[in-house]
Design a protein around this motif. Sequence first.
Motif, short mmCIF file in Angstrom:
data_model
loop_
_atom_site.label_atom_id
_atom_site.label_comp_id
_atom_site.label_asym_id
_atom_site.label_seq_id
_atom_site.Cartn_x
_atom_site.Cartn_y
_atom_site.Cartn_z
N SER A 297 -4.19 14.24 -1.10
CA SER A 297 -4.03 12.70 -0.39
C SER A 297 -4.05 11.70 -1.81
N GLN B 74 0.67 12.68 0.00
CA GLN B 74 0.36 13.77 -0.14
C GLN B 74 1.20 14.73 -1.45
N ALA C 182 -2.37 0.48 -4.05
CA ALA C 182 -1.86 -0.82 -3.78
C ALA C 182 -1.59 -1.77 -5.18
N GLU D 112 -3.60 7.36 -2.56
CA GLU D 112 -3.24 6.01 -2.50
C GLU D 112 -3.07 5.52 -3.46
N SER E 73 0.99 5.14 0.16
CA SER E 73 0.72 6.86 0.51
C SER E 73 1.24 7.77 0.31
N ALA F 224 1.30 -1.23 0.18
CA ALA F 224 -0.11 -0.60 0.03
C ALA F 224 1.48 1.14 -0.12
#
Length: 113
Positions: free
Chosen positions: A93, A50, A97, A95, A48, A46
């Motif tokens: 933000s 900003q 995977a 994200e 993630s 994962a």
Amino acid sequence: HRMAGEFAGEETAGNQEALRLLETHDGLTVLVDQVMAVQDAQSNVAISGQVTNVKAEEGSTITLRFTLLDPEGAEIGQHDITVTAPAVDQTASFEGATAVEGEVAGWKYVVTP
């Protein structure tokens, strides 16, 4: 006198490096911060973080290409994450995977047009 000449040369090299860094920074359209890449027991990673808009057009698409690295520095995976640019000076933000083969020890990224 000779030492002054060597010092001036070092100062010039330092000034050139500082100028190169400033020019690179001036070319940035977004700043990427707080990036995390966490691998689970099934080898899914994962990613993630900003982005802060410096001067990208609001609403434009920003693509972050992440390359995942093993403990020896070899590439073991790659993943693109797209982000819609927020207003200038605002943060968004992101994200994503991906699955990898092997242990993730590090990552690098590039912002692609």
